[in-house]
Scaffold this active site. Structure first.
Site, PDB file in Angstrom:
ATOM      1  N   HIS A  95      36.181  41.431  45.381  1.00 24.48           N
ATOM      2  CA  HIS A  95      35.090  41.956  44.299  1.00 24.48           C
ATOM      3  C   HIS A  95      35.852  42.446  43.118  1.00 24.48           C
ATOM      4  O   HIS A  95      34.959  41.986  41.976  1.00 24.48           O
ATOM      5  CB  HIS A  95      34.611  43.149  45.110  1.00 24.48           C
ATOM      6  CG  HIS A  95      33.833  44.230  44.366  1.00 24.48           C
ATOM      7  ND1 HIS A  95      32.589  44.188  44.196  1.00 24.48           N
ATOM      8  CD2 HIS A  95      34.093  45.137  43.331  1.00 24.48           C
ATOM      9  CE1 HIS A  95      31.758  44.918  43.134  1.00 24.48           C
ATOM     10  NE2 HIS A  95      32.822  45.520  42.772  1.00 24.48           N
ATOM     11  N   GLU A  96      37.057  42.906  43.164  1.00 22.66           N
ATOM     12  CA  GLU A  96      37.590  42.998  41.874  1.00 22.66           C
ATOM     13  C   GLU A  96      37.971  41.815  40.902  1.00 22.66           C
ATOM     14  O   GLU A  96      37.922  41.594  39.998  1.00 22.66           O
ATOM     15  CB  GLU A  96      39.030  43.966  42.020  1.00 22.66           C
ATOM     16  CG  GLU A  96      38.678  45.251  42.476  1.00 22.66           C
ATOM     17  CD  GLU A  96      37.799  46.007  42.054  1.00 22.66           C
ATOM     18  OE1 GLU A  96      37.511  45.763  40.618  1.00 22.66           O
ATOM     19  OE2 GLU A  96      37.181  46.891  42.515  1.00 22.66           O
ATOM     20  N   HIS A  99      34.961  40.607  39.221  1.00 24.06           N
ATOM     21  CA  HIS A  99      34.872  41.350  37.820  1.00 24.06           C
ATOM     22  C   HIS A  99      35.832  40.314  36.659  1.00 24.06           C
ATOM     23  O   HIS A  99      35.429  40.431  35.516  1.00 24.06           O
ATOM     24  CB  HIS A  99      35.451  42.908  37.617  1.00 24.06           C
ATOM     25  CG  HIS A  99      34.562  43.683  38.505  1.00 24.06           C
ATOM     26  ND1 HIS A  99      33.137  43.719  38.204  1.00 24.06           N
ATOM     27  CD2 HIS A  99      34.709  44.676  39.256  1.00 24.06           C
ATOM     28  CE1 HIS A  99      32.551  44.841  38.795  1.00 24.06           C
ATOM     29  NE2 HIS A  99      33.543  45.046  39.510  1.00 24.06           N
ATOM     30  N   HIS A 103      34.412  38.721  33.381  1.00 22.78           N
ATOM     31  CA  HIS A 103      35.215  38.638  31.971  1.00 22.78           C
ATOM     32  C   HIS A 103      35.444  37.599  31.419  1.00 22.78           C
ATOM     33  O   HIS A 103      35.177  37.200  30.152  1.00 22.78           O
ATOM     34  CB  HIS A 103      36.593  39.645  32.207  1.00 22.78           C
ATOM     35  CG  HIS A 103      37.273  39.919  30.901  1.00 22.78           C
ATOM     36  ND1 HIS A 103      38.547  40.144  30.739  1.00 22.78           N
ATOM     37  CD2 HIS A 103      36.732  40.334  29.515  1.00 22.78           C
ATOM     38  CE1 HIS A 103      38.837  40.634  29.773  1.00 22.78           C
ATOM     39  NE2 HIS A 103      37.746  40.578  28.685  1.00 22.78           N
TER      40      HIS A 103
END
Length: 223
Positions: A95-96, A99, A103
């Site tokens: 999940h991270e 991100h 980006h």
């Protein structure tokens, strides 16, 4: 009745969301993945598959303190997820990484959330003082309007956060499956963890919106 619907019920929903994510994470943190990969391994594999090689993956202290810092290009995983091999660890780590992919691809909602961080941080710091002032100056329409402004900022931030978090989870599920990091029925465990976490953001938005509407109704009554 209005206070019950706009304030009490959202508070209860928020408490339920926190209990749900805690119990779901605890359950799947005890179930090891068949491939025995760590959260760090999963995050690294997802980043590599997305063509990202300039993001540092580091362990940090705390429970569920995992996050991605766009300004420093650092993907920080709590120790239990960094070195853990559970389905929960894999889901959170991916999940991270999602991100980080957002980006790189300049995902619009993430860019908007990043732009809102300074003013949202200021509003969050100001809120306790405004609420305290409102306790002593309950009939001050100025204080109510300031509180409305603060909650408007917080609500917009929470709203923008929803697509950012949902999209990161969608990316995580996709990459974990396509890269063979999880197998077959393991996907349901990862999905349960990520869906429970996503619900906390929905609860936060509902709570913030409830306070905003409540304050607007108070302001209307004062006029």
């Amino acid at each position: 009745m209005e206070f019950l619907v706009l304030i009490i019920i959202p508070i209860l929903v928020g408490l339920y969301a926190q209990m749900r994510v805690s119990s779901t994470y605890d359950h799947f943190s005890k179930i090891r993945s068949r491939n025995n990969l760590t959260g760090r391994d999963a995050a690294e594999a997802v980043l590599r598959a997305a063509g990202i090689n300039d993001v540092e993956i580091i362990p940090i202290q705390g429970h569920l303190t995992d996050h991605y810092d766009p300004s420093k290009k650092i993907l920080a995983l709590s120790q239990e997820n960094y070195s853990g091999t559970s389905l929960a660890a894999l889901g959170v780590a991916a999940h991270e990484a999602g991100h980080a992919i957002q980006h790189k691809q300049q995902y619009a909602p993430l860019n908007l959330r990043m732009a809102l961080v300074p003013i949202t941080s200021f509003a969050s710091q100001l809120l306790p003082f405004v609420m305290l002032a409102g306790f002593f100056l309950f009939h001050s329409i100025t204080t109510i309007y300031i509180a409305i402004g603060i909650y408007l900022i917080l609500t917009v931030f929470q709203l923008v956060t929803l697509p950012v978090e949902f999209d990161a989870s969608t990316r995580a599920k996709k990459y974990l499956a396509s890269l063979g990091i999880i197998e077959g029925d393991e996907a349901s465990g990862v999905r349960s963890v990520l869906d429970a976490a996503a619900f906390t953001y929905v609860a936060a938005f509902v709570s913030s919106l409830g306070w905003l509407l409540h304050l607007i109704l108070i302001a209307n009554d004062r006029r």
